[in-house]
Design a protein around this motif. Structure first.
Motif, PDB file in Angstrom:
ATOM      1  N   HIS B 105       0.840  -1.207   0.000  1.00  0.00           N
ATOM      2  CA  HIS B 105       0.000   0.000   0.000  1.00  0.00           C
ATOM      3  C   HIS B 105       0.872   1.254   0.000  1.00  0.00           C
ATOM      4  CE1 HIS B 105      -3.239   2.789   0.855  1.00  0.00           C
ATOM      5  NE2 HIS B 105      -2.623   3.188   1.948  1.00  0.00           N
ATOM      6  N   CYS B 106       1.909   1.245   0.830  1.00  0.00           N
ATOM      7  CA  CYS B 106       2.796   2.412   0.887  1.00  0.00           C
ATOM      8  C   CYS B 106       3.507   2.619  -0.446  1.00  0.00           C
ATOM      9  CB  CYS B 106       3.805   2.263   2.020  1.00  0.00           C
ATOM     10  SG  CYS B 106       3.010   2.350   3.643  1.00  0.00           S
ATOM     11  N   LEU B 108       2.273   1.876  -3.379  1.00  0.00           N
ATOM     12  CA  LEU B 108       1.274   2.449  -4.282  1.00  0.00           C
ATOM     13  C   LEU B 108       1.119   3.949  -4.037  1.00  0.00           C
ATOM     14  CD1 LEU B 108      -1.505  -0.315  -4.193  1.00  0.00           C
ATOM     15  CD2 LEU B 108       0.172   0.073  -5.990  1.00  0.00           C
ATOM     16  N   VAL B 109       1.118   4.354  -2.768  1.00  0.00           N
ATOM     17  CA  VAL B 109       1.001   5.782  -2.447  1.00  0.00           C
ATOM     18  C   VAL B 109       2.188   6.547  -3.044  1.00  0.00           C
ATOM     19  CG1 VAL B 109       1.026   7.486  -0.576  1.00  0.00           C
ATOM     20  CG2 VAL B 109      -0.368   5.440  -0.353  1.00  0.00           C
ATOM     21  N   ALA B 112       1.838   6.905  -6.725  1.00  0.00           N
ATOM     22  CA  ALA B 112       0.840   7.932  -7.070  1.00  0.00           C
ATOM     23  C   ALA B 112       1.438   9.327  -6.966  1.00  0.00           C
ATOM     24  CB  ALA B 112      -0.379   7.812  -6.155  1.00  0.00           C
ATOM     25  N   ILE B 113       2.298   9.522  -5.965  1.00  0.00           N
ATOM     26  CA  ILE B 113       2.917  10.831  -5.779  1.00  0.00           C
ATOM     27  C   ILE B 113       3.991  11.071  -6.839  1.00  0.00           C
ATOM     28  CG2 ILE B 113       4.397  12.181  -4.243  1.00  0.00           C
ATOM     29  CD1 ILE B 113       2.967  10.830  -1.907  1.00  0.00           C
ATOM     30  N   PRO B 116       2.052  10.979 -10.916  1.00  0.00           N
ATOM     31  CA  PRO B 116       0.614  11.257 -10.812  1.00  0.00           C
ATOM     32  C   PRO B 116      -0.131  11.059 -12.136  1.00  0.00           C
ATOM     33  CG  PRO B 116       1.904  13.288 -10.599  1.00  0.00           C
ATOM     34  CD  PRO B 116       2.869  12.160 -10.586  1.00  0.00           C
ATOM     35  N   PHE B 119       0.223   6.918 -13.156  1.00  0.00           N
ATOM     36  CA  PHE B 119      -0.366   5.924 -12.243  1.00  0.00           C
ATOM     37  C   PHE B 119      -1.881   6.022 -12.315  1.00  0.00           C
ATOM     38  CE2 PHE B 119       0.197   2.600  -9.369  1.00  0.00           C
ATOM     39  CZ  PHE B 119      -0.596   2.754  -8.243  1.00  0.00           C
ATOM     40  N   THR B 120      -2.387   5.707 -13.512  1.00  0.00           N
ATOM     41  CA  THR B 120      -3.828   5.719 -13.772  1.00  0.00           C
ATOM     42  C   THR B 120      -4.483   4.555 -13.032  1.00  0.00           C
ATOM     43  OG1 THR B 120      -3.496   4.227 -15.619  1.00  0.00           O
ATOM     44  CG2 THR B 120      -3.423   6.593 -16.111  1.00  0.00           C
ATOM     45  N   PRO B 121      -5.816   4.560 -12.935  1.00  0.00           N
ATOM     46  CA  PRO B 121      -6.485   3.402 -12.319  1.00  0.00           C
ATOM     47  C   PRO B 121      -6.115   2.091 -13.027  1.00  0.00           C
ATOM     48  CG  PRO B 121      -8.041   5.198 -12.545  1.00  0.00           C
ATOM     49  CD  PRO B 121      -6.792   5.641 -13.226  1.00  0.00           C
ATOM     50  N   GLU B 122      -5.910   2.138 -14.340  1.00  0.00           N
ATOM     51  CA  GLU B 122      -5.560   0.913 -15.064  1.00  0.00           C
ATOM     52  C   GLU B 122      -4.174   0.421 -14.660  1.00  0.00           C
ATOM     53  OE1 GLU B 122      -6.928   3.658 -16.269  1.00  0.00           O
ATOM     54  OE2 GLU B 122      -8.012   3.313 -18.126  1.00  0.00           O
ATOM     55  N   HIS B 124      -2.750   1.161 -11.818  1.00  0.00           N
ATOM     56  CA  HIS B 124      -2.912   0.846 -10.396  1.00  0.00           C
ATOM     57  C   HIS B 124      -3.381  -0.584 -10.209  1.00  0.00           C
ATOM     58  CE1 HIS B 124      -5.060   2.284  -6.396  1.00  0.00           C
ATOM     59  NE2 HIS B 124      -4.569   1.085  -6.259  1.00  0.00           N
ATOM     60  N   VAL B 125      -4.408  -1.001 -10.939  1.00  0.00           N
ATOM     61  CA  VAL B 125      -4.938  -2.344 -10.732  1.00  0.00           C
ATOM     62  C   VAL B 125      -3.896  -3.392 -11.129  1.00  0.00           C
ATOM     63  CG1 VAL B 125      -6.290  -2.387 -12.910  1.00  0.00           C
ATOM     64  CG2 VAL B 125      -6.889  -3.923 -11.055  1.00  0.00           C
ATOM     65  N   ASP B 128      -1.154  -3.370  -8.457  1.00  0.00           N
ATOM     66  CA  ASP B 128      -1.686  -3.911  -7.206  1.00  0.00           C
ATOM     67  C   ASP B 128      -1.753  -5.436  -7.285  1.00  0.00           C
ATOM     68  OD1 ASP B 128      -4.801  -3.835  -5.355  1.00  0.00           O
ATOM     69  OD2 ASP B 128      -2.752  -3.702  -4.603  1.00  0.00           O
TER      70      ASP B 128
END
Lengths: 147, 143
Positions: B105-106, B108-109, B112-113, B116, B119-122, B124-125, B128
């Protein structure tokens, strides 16, 4: 009752004071539906969720994302009694919408990532810790009335 | 929730961007984990300095992210590729596997930073799913 330091209170007030609820809400909810597709089970009446592109431009999802983030208002405005502030919403999610409370955690993770992307370097470890604590308390309160 | 070919391509493409930034990303993620989830500090009682910018954190953050980069190269058979690392985590380090989720999780954060726009939702999944698969492969030898 949860104890909040001055830094935590200030950080939370700052964040909610400056975010654009519509942008953040839409981004967080659409991200949640894309990254954790099983969460779409609660959105059967929300139109086209066929793929990521459709979800991202879906106006009903955008509007609902805003509603959810506004739902956090009653938390940051009532930091000293979040549990009671969420009794009504907890009952709603449990008895009317029948949402598995694990989804609150999934949405929180997506909201955290959305805030991180928005705030950039300002979303440092200490700020993340505050947001994590805040969202954990809210998630807890939302789960309280489930039985 | 196994990785599709599309997931693997997405991960390879995205991780290529991380490759130039391993120390920064790793340090940031590790320091965040220790700050946001203080229970994780229990694994680092042997480090005197857990402050921001600590040499230990920088070195270890880089080790971790390089390890994940190596896993990207073995994305077609993570269990086989991460066997040695799994044995290390299972028999020597004995890190409770819940912490893999926390570190993921960290990461991924931080992604994202740092990225930005990318790191689209696509993305991201896919990332993840990949990190979850890495965690699973790392837990393989636990019992």
């Amino acid at each position: 009752m949860v104890e909040w330091t001055d830094f935590e209170r200030q950080t939370i007030a700052d964040i909610f004071g400056k975010i654009d609820y519509e942008t953040v809400g839409a981004a967080a909810l659409s991200r949640c539906l894309i990254v954790y597709p099983w969460t779409q089970r609660y959105f059967g009446n929300f139109g086209n969720l066929y793929n990521a592109s459709a979800i991202k431009i879906n106006p009903m999802i955008a509007k609902h994302g805003t509603t959810i983030v506004h739902g956090l208002d009653r938390a940051w405005k009532n930091l000293d009694n979040i549990k009671d502030a969420y009794t009504e919403l907890s009952i709603l999610h449990s008895e009317t919408i029948h949402v598995d409370p694990d989804n609150f955690r999934l949405f929180s993770d997506c909201l955290t990532i959305t805030l991180a992307a928005q705030m950039g370097a300002e979303f440092n470890a200490d700020v993340q810790a505050v947001v994590q604590k805040f969202l954990t308390v809210v998630v807890n309160a939302l789960g309280k009335q489930y039985h | 929730m196994s990785l599709t070919d599309k997931d693997k391509d997405t991960v390879r493409l995205f991780w290529a961007k991380v490759a130039g930034n391993t120390e920064a990303v790793g340090t940031n993620a590790l320091y965040r984990m220790l700050t946001v989830y203080p229970q994780t500090k229990t694994y680092f009682a042997h480090w005197k300095d857990l402050g921001r910018g600590s040499a230990n954190i920088r070195k270890h953050g880089k080790t971790i992210v390089n390890g994940i980069g190596a896993a990207v190269a073995k994305i077609d058979d993570l269990q086989k590729g991460l066997l040695t690392l799994s044995e290390l985590h299972a028999f020597q380090l004995r890190v409770d596997p819940t912490n893999f989720k926390i570190l993921n999780h960290c990461l991924l954060v931080v992604l994202a930073i740092t990225f930005p726009a990318e790191f689209t939702p696509e993305a991201h999944v896919a990332v993840d799913k990949f990190l979850a698969a890495v965690a699973l492969a790392l837990s393989e030898k636990y019992r």
